[in-house]
Design a protein around this motif. Sequence first.
Motif, mmCIF file in Angstrom:
data_model
loop_
_atom_site.group_PDB
_atom_site.id
_atom_site.type_symbol
_atom_site.label_atom_id
_atom_site.label_comp_id
_atom_site.label_asym_id
_atom_site.label_seq_id
_atom_site.Cartn_x
_atom_site.Cartn_y
_atom_site.Cartn_z
ATOM 1 N N GLU A 45 -29.313 62.777 44.308
ATOM 2 C CA GLU A 45 -30.115 62.400 43.046
ATOM 3 C C GLU A 45 -31.560 61.485 43.459
ATOM 4 O OE1 GLU A 45 -29.020 62.068 40.030
ATOM 5 O OE2 GLU A 45 -27.491 63.676 40.724
ATOM 6 N N PRO A 47 -34.790 58.842 42.634
ATOM 7 C CA PRO A 47 -34.685 57.351 42.350
ATOM 8 C C PRO A 47 -34.453 56.765 40.850
ATOM 9 C CG PRO A 47 -36.603 57.857 43.505
ATOM 10 C CD PRO A 47 -36.177 59.154 43.055
ATOM 11 N N SER A 48 -33.830 55.653 40.679
ATOM 12 C CA SER A 48 -33.365 55.266 39.329
ATOM 13 C C SER A 48 -34.104 53.973 38.931
ATOM 14 C CB SER A 48 -32.025 55.097 39.386
ATOM 15 O OG SER A 48 -31.382 54.351 40.236
ATOM 16 N N ASP A 49 -34.007 53.431 37.618
ATOM 17 C CA ASP A 49 -34.887 52.283 37.249
ATOM 18 C C ASP A 49 -33.949 51.105 37.950
ATOM 19 O OD1 ASP A 49 -36.485 53.572 35.891
ATOM 20 O OD2 ASP A 49 -35.818 53.413 33.933
ATOM 21 N N TYR A 50 -32.689 51.174 37.586
ATOM 22 C CA TYR A 50 -31.715 50.082 38.064
ATOM 23 C C TYR A 50 -30.490 50.698 38.372
ATOM 24 C CZ TYR A 50 -29.846 45.697 37.478
ATOM 25 O OH TYR A 50 -29.281 44.108 37.605
ATOM 26 N N GLY A 51 -29.944 50.477 39.784
ATOM 27 C CA GLY A 51 -28.837 51.163 40.499
ATOM 28 C C GLY A 51 -27.520 50.567 39.803
ATOM 29 N N ARG A 52 -26.577 51.405 40.204
ATOM 30 C CA ARG A 52 -25.199 51.137 39.831
ATOM 31 C C ARG A 52 -24.432 51.251 41.110
ATOM 32 N NH1 ARG A 52 -27.476 53.164 35.439
ATOM 33 N NH2 ARG A 52 -27.020 55.033 36.088
ATOM 34 N N PRO A 53 -23.096 50.668 41.092
ATOM 35 C CA PRO A 53 -22.276 50.970 42.134
ATOM 36 C C PRO A 53 -21.827 52.522 42.070
ATOM 37 C CG PRO A 53 -21.633 49.291 40.946
ATOM 38 C CD PRO A 53 -22.648 49.830 40.200
ATOM 39 N N SER A 54 -21.500 52.856 43.532
ATOM 40 C CA SER A 54 -20.915 54.408 43.413
ATOM 41 C C SER A 54 -19.851 54.759 42.581
ATOM 42 C CB SER A 54 -20.345 54.666 44.939
ATOM 43 O OG SER A 54 -19.776 56.042 44.913
ATOM 44 N N PHE A 56 -17.483 56.471 43.057
ATOM 45 C CA PHE A 56 -16.059 56.277 43.931
ATOM 46 C C PHE A 56 -15.667 54.833 43.870
ATOM 47 C CE2 PHE A 56 -17.935 60.220 45.449
ATOM 48 C CZ PHE A 56 -17.096 60.918 45.391
ATOM 49 N N GLU A 57 -16.413 53.814 43.640
ATOM 50 C CA GLU A 57 -15.815 52.399 43.433
ATOM 51 C C GLU A 57 -15.544 51.995 42.264
ATOM 52 O OE1 GLU A 57 -16.156 49.909 46.096
ATOM 53 O OE2 GLU A 57 -16.291 51.796 47.057
ATOM 54 N N LYS A 60 -13.888 46.061 39.413
ATOM 55 C CA LYS A 60 -14.251 45.648 37.914
ATOM 56 C C LYS A 60 -13.496 44.285 37.615
ATOM 57 C CE LYS A 60 -12.802 49.452 36.210
ATOM 58 N NZ LYS A 60 -12.156 50.646 35.592
ATOM 59 N N PRO A 86 -21.539 39.782 43.266
ATOM 60 C CA PRO A 86 -22.277 40.603 42.413
ATOM 61 C C PRO A 86 -22.403 40.105 40.826
ATOM 62 C CG PRO A 86 -20.804 41.902 43.788
ATOM 63 C CD PRO A 86 -20.495 40.648 43.794
ATOM 64 N N GLY A 88 -22.691 41.390 38.193
ATOM 65 C CA GLY A 88 -22.054 42.302 37.325
ATOM 66 C C GLY A 88 -20.418 41.937 37.625
ATOM 67 N N LEU A 89 -19.916 41.145 38.654
ATOM 68 C CA LEU A 89 -18.557 40.905 38.733
ATOM 69 C C LEU A 89 -18.470 39.607 38.828
ATOM 70 C CD1 LEU A 89 -17.743 43.409 41.506
ATOM 71 C CD2 LEU A 89 -17.088 43.543 39.106
#
Lengths: 407, 407
Positions: A45, A47-54, A56-57, A60, A86, A88-89
């Motif tokens: 892939e 690059p992205s603006d704002y990354g996210r977890p894999s 596969f993870e 939550k 994190p 997000g968690l």
Amino acid sequence: MTTGKRGSQRPSRRAFIGLAGAAAAGSLHPAARAQTADAIRDLGETPSDYGRPSPFEDSKRWSRAPDATASSSNTPLADLEGIVTPSGLHFERHHTGVPAIDPDTHRLTIHGLVERPLVFTMDDLVRMPSASRFHFIECSGNSAREWSPAGAPNVQMSHGLASCSEWTGVLLADLLDEVGLKAEASWIVAEGADAGLMSRSVPLERALDDVMIAYGQNGEAVRPEQGYPLRLLVPGCEGSISVKWLRRIEVAHMPSMARDETSKYTDLLPDGKARQFTLVMDAKSVITRPSGEQKLDGPGFVEIRGLAWSGRGTISRVEVSTDGGDSWVDAEIEGPRYAKAFTRFRSPWRWDGGRHVLMSRATDDTGYVQPTLAALLETRGRSTIYHNNRIKAWEVHESGEVTNAEA
Amino acid sequence: MTTGKRGSQRPSRRAFIGLAGAAAAGSLHPAARAQTADAIRDLGETPSDYGRPSPFEDSKRWSRAPDATASSSNTPLADLEGIVTPSGLHFERHHTGVPAIDPDTHRLTIHGLVERPLVFTMDDLVRMPSASRFHFIECSGNSAREWSPAGAPNVQMSHGLASCSEWTGVLLADLLDEVGLKAEASWIVAEGADAGLMSRSVPLERALDDVMIAYGQNGEAVRPEQGYPLRLLVPGCEGSISVKWLRRIEVAHMPSMARDETSKYTDLLPDGKARQFTLVMDAKSVITRPSGEQKLDGPGFVEIRGLAWSGRGTISRVEVSTDGGDSWVDAEIEGPRYAKAFTRFRSPWRWDGGRHVLMSRATDDTGYVQPTLAALLETRGRSTIYHNNRIKAWEVHESGEVTNAEA
């Protein structure tokens, strides 16, 4: 076991490791070859603006019953490492949902027993002297199920209403100095901009200590569910007093006796009296690995890991037991040890394949030692759901499965 | 200015603040009333599995030309506070894109000049003794545009190939002890599972020091673009040597002279010779606020903030100049000061509305002082694009606009 001496930075651990699982390179599992072939076949892939977890993870937050009028979600502590949660968690607890606030129009008003009431824009606050500090936030209702020996089955449910971030903001003491306190000032009342106008009172002495008006969390802006764009942060105290979506601070000569410090967040004692403003979260610890609903895939070396924290200062000691409390060893605390912050502990263990009950016990720098459930029940009785910092026990079964241990 | 004495925890700052912007409460801006009315009218959002930044925030990574075969993206340092870079905003640099790797089938093989070659699953590694440490990663090509006085217009473009996380993993020394090094071992060669099989060589002495095999980043699993599920982390050294998607370590008696340590990541000197294995990133600092393309909305107090870091140890001092380097004052370093990690500095300033050139200068605990561009050009010449740690200057104009200052 090899006996190589090079790199023996941590010789005390050497005897414990011994590679229960690692395979000789000659016996490379077919899956490893398949993975290797897959991963290197194609360009990946961009690059992205704002990354996210894999993908596969699947870490939550867990919510018992999502409901805008009284809801919460728990941090998956068993999946986490280190001391940072994190964003997000980070656990959530809101009484009337997460409001959407435009920072350009948001204002903080400070008034009441002050010489000069003032209204601050976000820009005003960001230009001021700032501080960045690691602090945990813990809901006073964290571990509510742990008042019973049949506690929660996993650490996300038992202890997941606690998280730790690097918070950045203005010290409230600096703002109160700007508005000028009148002589009779002795409390502040903080109010949020959510639909319930969540309000809590803070003794002035504490407000002038390390309380922060936070606009930053783990580097970026405070997350919406943590109070974006502005949160009162009262380090070491029950989470609800760290009022989110902060819009108003009134300086007063007494607490406001607001709805959420009278109908909730008080501790009913056996004699019918209620403790009120029991703000500080006492020293606590929990083993996050191995913990409930995890499974060990075979005997051998396992590092026991967990988190400890105290609302009164730093963690000075964590002890670990693998025999249900009959004997204890000091855990290793490597890395950050901040006041009123998560502290990571680690303890080497060689699992023999038998049944074991794992426990941890924290001591803070005031000398306070984390109590057993029995000791806690003796002083507080069975009528409160708040401020449970009992020692938690996990049972490792011969199958490798880990469950809550009644203790 | 008020003169209240209560809460004077930081009296040295008092004289500087003075509230350029804050309004008396009587003059509350109409927008504040509108916001208040909006936010408290409706129930807000319910809890979520995994949170995201507010939709009012637009901090994002910046990529010059997203391309799977040679791409990068920069961290928006101007927007960030503290020392943690949120994982979603950690800079990226990949040579053949981000592979999607299933951790259940991923393996790490260690072989070569060892007594016992071994293959590790993720479970094998997670059971082993772990460590959690804050470290920066900086691309050796960070600040490449700063070799010219006409540097980049903002700090995301000038310094954004650097980020800092709390990394968790196994110390490589522990793994090398398990496999047992042969006497002639003197280098390791690390290989990633991306399409380009990115490879770099690391001197054994460094590999046995603080090098980590990281599976955790800021609490959760390492992000895909940072090497999920496994990354070699070589603290203090140029980022490309911290090989991502790590699948193989070969212990050798010499470097592999891999494509990416010969065709790239060498420093061409004026005499035509190239410096190779110039791994360590020297002490560096940059002011992130006020910085290029920001705008001050009026004279008065402004806290100057920035980041400093050194690949050789801790930051011992940061100085700030507001007059283009004619005079310097020591910045305040409050909070974490880890070796080989971002360190946040702050300096109070009262902007008088005139033209000013702002600079910062870091010193690390080896005594090394961050150089000017002129000094750097004198020793390194103009042929390299790597390892630029010059002092960066920003110009504050009378309009409040901030631009790159040629220096």
